[in-house]
Design a protein around this motif. Sequence first.
Motif, mmCIF file in Angstrom:
data_model
loop_
_atom_site.group_PDB
_atom_site.id
_atom_site.type_symbol
_atom_site.label_atom_id
_atom_site.label_comp_id
_atom_site.label_asym_id
_atom_site.label_seq_id
_atom_site.Cartn_x
_atom_site.Cartn_y
_atom_site.Cartn_z
ATOM 1 N N GLY B 204 6.988 13.911 -0.571
ATOM 2 C CA GLY B 204 6.075 13.079 -1.356
ATOM 3 C C GLY B 204 6.114 13.453 -2.827
ATOM 4 O O GLY B 204 6.222 12.600 -3.701
ATOM 5 N N VAL B 205 6.053 14.754 -3.104
ATOM 6 C CA VAL B 205 6.038 15.177 -4.498
ATOM 7 C C VAL B 205 7.363 14.834 -5.168
ATOM 8 O O VAL B 205 7.406 14.397 -6.313
ATOM 9 C CB VAL B 205 5.753 16.685 -4.596
ATOM 10 C CG1 VAL B 205 6.012 17.182 -5.979
ATOM 11 C CG2 VAL B 205 4.332 16.963 -4.202
ATOM 12 N N PHE B 208 7.478 10.848 -5.607
ATOM 13 C CA PHE B 208 6.422 10.216 -6.381
ATOM 14 C C PHE B 208 5.959 11.008 -7.583
ATOM 15 O O PHE B 208 5.124 10.544 -8.331
ATOM 16 C CB PHE B 208 5.227 9.916 -5.470
ATOM 17 C CG PHE B 208 5.496 8.798 -4.522
ATOM 18 C CD1 PHE B 208 5.847 9.055 -3.217
ATOM 19 C CD2 PHE B 208 5.418 7.490 -4.952
ATOM 20 C CE1 PHE B 208 6.112 8.017 -2.345
ATOM 21 C CE2 PHE B 208 5.673 6.449 -4.084
ATOM 22 C CZ PHE B 208 6.021 6.714 -2.777
ATOM 23 N N THR B 209 6.443 12.211 -7.779
ATOM 24 C CA THR B 209 6.065 12.926 -8.993
ATOM 25 C C THR B 209 7.289 13.356 -9.775
ATOM 26 O O THR B 209 7.422 13.046 -10.958
ATOM 27 C CB THR B 209 5.228 14.172 -8.656
ATOM 28 O OG1 THR B 209 4.132 13.760 -7.856
ATOM 29 C CG2 THR B 209 4.714 14.804 -9.913
ATOM 30 N N ILE B 210 8.225 14.051 -9.126
ATOM 31 C CA ILE B 210 9.357 14.578 -9.878
ATOM 32 C C ILE B 210 10.252 13.440 -10.369
ATOM 33 O O ILE B 210 10.626 13.415 -11.550
ATOM 34 C CB ILE B 210 10.167 15.554 -9.005
ATOM 35 C CG1 ILE B 210 9.276 16.714 -8.592
ATOM 36 C CG2 ILE B 210 11.380 16.051 -9.746
ATOM 37 C CD1 ILE B 210 9.996 17.814 -7.900
ATOM 38 N N LEU B 211 10.561 12.515 -9.487
ATOM 39 C CA LEU B 211 11.429 11.404 -9.897
ATOM 40 C C LEU B 211 10.839 10.628 -11.057
ATOM 41 O O LEU B 211 11.521 10.417 -12.069
ATOM 42 C CB LEU B 211 11.678 10.484 -8.688
ATOM 43 C CG LEU B 211 12.412 9.185 -8.989
ATOM 44 C CD1 LEU B 211 13.812 9.468 -9.457
ATOM 45 C CD2 LEU B 211 12.445 8.293 -7.766
ATOM 46 N N PRO B 212 9.547 10.201 -10.995
ATOM 47 C CA PRO B 212 9.001 9.473 -12.143
ATOM 48 C C PRO B 212 8.994 10.291 -13.421
ATOM 49 O O PRO B 212 9.274 9.762 -14.496
ATOM 50 C CB PRO B 212 7.564 9.148 -11.710
ATOM 51 C CG PRO B 212 7.605 9.130 -10.251
ATOM 52 C CD PRO B 212 8.596 10.171 -9.865
ATOM 53 N N ILE B 213 8.688 11.600 -13.312
ATOM 54 C CA ILE B 213 8.638 12.387 -14.538
ATOM 55 C C ILE B 213 10.019 12.489 -15.171
ATOM 56 O O ILE B 213 10.185 12.347 -16.388
ATOM 57 C CB ILE B 213 8.058 13.784 -14.258
ATOM 58 C CG1 ILE B 213 6.561 13.652 -14.014
ATOM 59 C CG2 ILE B 213 8.325 14.726 -15.403
ATOM 60 C CD1 ILE B 213 5.868 14.950 -13.783
ATOM 61 N N PHE B 215 12.388 10.385 -14.828
ATOM 62 C CA PHE B 215 12.663 9.059 -15.359
ATOM 63 C C PHE B 215 12.044 8.877 -16.727
ATOM 64 O O PHE B 215 12.693 8.432 -17.679
ATOM 65 C CB PHE B 215 12.117 8.000 -14.389
ATOM 66 C CG PHE B 215 12.303 6.615 -14.865
ATOM 67 C CD1 PHE B 215 11.311 5.949 -15.569
ATOM 68 C CD2 PHE B 215 13.474 5.938 -14.620
ATOM 69 C CE1 PHE B 215 11.479 4.665 -16.011
ATOM 70 C CE2 PHE B 215 13.655 4.645 -15.056
ATOM 71 C CZ PHE B 215 12.659 4.007 -15.760
ATOM 72 N N MET B 216 10.768 9.240 -16.871
ATOM 73 C CA MET B 216 10.100 9.044 -18.146
ATOM 74 C C MET B 216 10.676 9.955 -19.220
ATOM 75 O O MET B 216 10.741 9.586 -20.390
ATOM 76 C CB MET B 216 8.592 9.278 -18.013
ATOM 77 C CG MET B 216 7.874 8.202 -17.248
ATOM 78 S SD MET B 216 8.259 6.531 -17.760
ATOM 79 C CE MET B 216 7.259 6.376 -19.209
ATOM 80 N N ILE B 217 11.091 11.162 -18.836
ATOM 81 C CA ILE B 217 11.717 12.032 -19.839
ATOM 82 C C ILE B 217 12.975 11.355 -20.361
ATOM 83 O O ILE B 217 13.260 11.385 -21.557
ATOM 84 C CB ILE B 217 12.043 13.413 -19.236
ATOM 85 C CG1 ILE B 217 10.759 14.139 -18.879
ATOM 86 C CG2 ILE B 217 12.867 14.235 -20.190
ATOM 87 C CD1 ILE B 217 10.981 15.507 -18.315
#
Lengths: 400, 583, 369
Positions: B204-205, B208-213, B215-217
């Motif tokens: 989940g992390v 839904f957390t590492i991938l989006p972060i 991506f945004m970087i």
Amino acid sequence: MKKFLALVLCMMMALSLVSANAEAFSGEIKIWVAEATVEFTKAQVEAFKAANPDYANMTVVVEPVGEGDAASNMLTDVEAGADIFGFAQDQLNRLVAAGALVDVLPENAEIVAATNDAGSVSAVKMGDVMYAYPMTSDNGYFMYYDKSVVTDPTNMEAVLADCEKAGKNVYFEINSGWYQTAFFFGAGCTLTYSTDDSGNLIAMDCDYASENGVKALKSMIKLAKSPAHVNGSSASNATNLGAIIDGTWDAAAVQAILGDNYAAVKLPTIDGYQLGGFGGFKMLGVKPQTDEAKLAACDALALYLTSGEVQAARFDAVGWGPSNLEAQQSEGVKADVALSALADQLQYCVGQGQYPGEYWTLATALGDDILAEKYDAYTDEQLLEVMTTFQTTAGGYIAK
Amino acid sequence: MVGESMNDLDYLRLSKPQKFALKMKKFFAGLPARLLGALKGLLMWFVNLFKGIGSFICDLVTTYIHGDWKTKVSYTVMGFGSMARGQWLRGILFFVFQTVFNLYVWFFGAGYLSKLGTLGTVETVKKGRVTVYGDNSFLILLYGVLTIFFVVAFIYTWYVNVKQNKMSEKILKSGKKLKSAKDDMASLLDNQFHKTLLAIPTLGVTVFTILPIIFMILVAFTNYDNQHQPPGKLFTWVGTANFETLLASPDNKVNFDVTSTTAESAALTITAKNGDILTVNTADVAAAEAAEALTAAADTEFTMVEQADGTYQFEVFSEAGESVSFVGKDLLTVKTPSFSYTFKQVLLWTLIWAFFATFLNYFLGMLVAIMINKKGIKFKKLWRTILVMTIAIPQFISLLYVSKMFAADGLINGMLMNWGWISQPLPFWTDPTWARVTIIGINIWIGIPYLMLIATGILMNIPADLYESARIDGANAFQTYMKITLPYMLFVTGPYLLTSFTGNINNFNVIFLLSQGKPLGLDLAGNAGTTDLLITWLYKMTVTDSNYKLAAVMGILVFVVCAVINLVVYNFIPSVKNEEDFQ
Amino acid sequence: MANDMNIQEVAEKAPRLRSKKGHERRVNASIYAILIVMSIIWLCPFVFLVLQSFRGESGGQVAYVIPKQWTLDNYRFLFEGVAFSLKALVKDVPAIILTVVTNAIGVLGMVKFLTRKPKNPFEKTSGNIKGALLVFGVLLLINVMRCVDSTNCDFVQWFMNTLTIALFCAVIQTIMVLSVSYTLSRMRFKGRKLIMNVVLVLGMFPGFLTMIVLYYLLKMMGLTQAGAVPGLILISCASSGMGYYISKGFFDTIPKSLDESARIDGATRFQVFLKIIMPMAKPIVIYTILMAFMGPWGDYVFASYVAFGHKASYNVAVGLYRWVNTNDYQGYFTRFCAGGVLVAIPITVLFMALQKYYVEGVTGGAVKG
């Protein structure tokens, strides 16, 4: 042989023409309109399908999404957004830049330009291209007042005096870039930005830094000084209503507060000049489509929903002032106190074009400074400096 | 031992300021050593990394060479070795994973991965009035990153597969039996229980957390904003341009523009390097026009010196040595809002806000807890319950309502005006300073109950005889507080204060629901307001402006700020911890 | 000699003791005064909110507090159009299966609680009434929720959406958080420090940064607009494992010797987790459930993103925010107040009932470095 081929070709062409006409769209179209008009829109869609059997098989889903939300949702994700949606003209720029609007079918554009009032037509155009179908011309403002308190509604000084005497308030939101233009445009100034066909700002035309600008600024200072003035524009928050500069969306609320003393009129004069302002419009836009048949269906439906009869019917149902010239002449519209006041005021108004987001901040800051009594003791030269700073800053927004 | 205790006694005999000075000296004296240590650590980390990679490759090669044929085949067909040796469950899992991965890359991932370098080149075109969508840069970036994740996961699994083969060979050679599927399942509940428990949360992390972060970087290095919005338009890589926009002062071309001329005077509009716009009049028309020509032709700089009579001496000069000078009057300067200036302002307010929000609430909450806790106060539970109710009501409702209460036409102003105390509504949300103070004040209202609960819980743990002995020694309430309560509280809640501080830096709800960042600032770019935190400005940029690239840069900078603060404080706290002992 | 000195000291101190009493009374009086003022200030907004929700006259915010016209119309409006039908439980095959399954689990749970043997000779009753009542209450709630037909009633639909999200989140998040915190607290394995550091670093990135990506991820899975409720549940639960800090602190306080003695007796780690640690962790479990339950009620930003204009999938925060802030809804202010009161009541009651566990959780776990 040749003749035979020619015959076959003719038959094929004829067949394709026929089939093209019979190829009606039968998919789903999603529409976003404001909550108050959802039921109305659904009924109109049924009428459209009855009148156009080609489209009898398509499904139309109508969802209640307010104009502001519709625009911001489309900007987030065009693909998942509605196919037809209602929005206010201040979002036109951003929607076109984001690819959320397709240009209006040229035949439809001609019809629209001929049947709607000039202000609304220029509001849906970006450069020379029309991007949406005008739906209402009632996003402007005028003055509601209490008949028993205000004796002379044509003169702001008189209105203020009456309200001060009766202990009532005059609500005028001078720290809003929208209402502020009443003073500047009324005093004779201009402030417009021109855009290219893709919605980018290319030039500004502004003369706030002038005698007229100073005149307008002084009027605002005078108004803010009056003990009767309250900075606001929402009738539901107007607890002590003597007069309020507001729009048709609040007609019901003002009527509820004032009861028999309900009256509306165009904006008064102040310091000898007539207050002007912005004319605002709401419109229906069509999203870019990948399917030819669906696009044709959306075009037809959008044109129908903004046609004269439907606009008149919409006024009867929810009270939205039409932009269609014929509908504006109907008895119902003419009898509506608020709409007549607005129509009266519109002749002094300038159609609201595209403004960069920073302009609204700039105007709010100017209004806030006036409300904070910062300019109360300024001389004319100092006020001119203030306006020059304003004008130069407003011009700086193009460089981006 | 004797020497050490002597030092402690000496230490305790020092007065408070001397103790503090000593602590400060130690901290700063140790700072260079600590920095050096940190640098060395970083260097060693890199060295270890390379060593690790080297040994990894070595390992792979030797396993291949020394392994038997089952191992060799496993290099290409994952799971073969396990299956051939009887561990059918593991083998099947590996094989299925490899197949899924291959299918995914073949049909889906490869296409996106190939476009990752350019983020799409096919533009959206209109055929007639029908739109034909081209590449979608957003999806390319998203699926490209997803594919890279998958590839990394695959490489890791392949490595595990190879390693298992090696281990299985060793076990078989030494005569032991391999674990069967049943053993595997059992160990999942025992020795490998941590894997079972962590599997789903980690997945989940990651998604839904590492991938989006990540991506945004990556978005921070593109030009994804409202002018480059998919699906209609493409965006592409721009390197560090966004960081420069936000951090560096603008470096514009100096431009002198003659806006109007009469016979005796010329009006000039000057664009300065930092984006400021100046307007000035001069009587020297020829010089004005010469200046215009010079700035248009070459890169110039200019100086202006104020004269005694209020006029300004302008001098424009280019690198080649040409220069023009004239005297100008009626100077007006307009500071155009720049992102770097705005960023600094917003950052400053964010830090000030976090400081006040944390510490004001902390001390006031403690005070309230002490007051309620005092001997002789009755109905302790009642007071606590009343205050705690604020936590129970969803913040969203209470804040929305309170924000309306303080509006210009709201309850507070209305009541004050009705009672005749004021004549004009108080500018709670329209004056920047008022707004800031009001927000901090309302935050006290929200925060005190939390802090009171925590403080109460901790205060109950302080041994009562400490207070008794203090009272007998004749200490008054204030001294008791300073010498017993406060140090104990600070010691126990030190880490909590830090978390609370970083939490307040990111405290979106309070600012957004109360003031939405207003009042807007004239000198602030990007619709930033005077009460905006970095995070609410980020929200505005995302939702109102669709300026994702700058929002991404800001997110990274917020992270850097939080990380720096955490690092500094964590290094500071131990020194506090060690000295502060009260046994 | 020492006694003489003591008597002397006491004699010297005696007059001070007497005046100290008066001083103390004054201090207490001023503290009472401060506390009373504080209580009034703290409670004021809520009292006003409740009063405003009964206001009959129209308008937004007004300058007076006590309504001139008292009415229940605002509350009536909230429930307009809601229908209640027991048939919803059996209307088609999936519904029947769901009804049977949930009720069976519920009854089983109740029976298990009621017939639980006493753990030690000192317990009097042989059943856990509180536990059984709790299960019964949840079962009743689930059945009622399924019978409510709120397609024509906005507020009730939003309330049901939010309640559904909150219930699912409460269960799923608790399981995930407890798993992670137990693992990190009890077990030592390669990569443990790495995981803790990574989570620390990830937590420093602002949450809103990734909204747009999460929206597209959900869209990929079809969980936006009409599917917004499952989408919100997924997002809230997926990354909830990162919030292990407080629970881990609590687990750290349970002595490891318990684990070890159990393992020596032959229990697997799984059995240790379930049978030994969990019963002792009741306070932190309840704390985690409470926090997870309270979360979704205030989630405005992300919920409005995911619902994307589909009114039926709004949650309470989005709906009420629309009512109070958009021009489409003139005169909805009193209804916002009424809605706010209805949302606040259950949460407040729940919180006050479980206050003890909240305090234990926060003070026990949060402050231990």
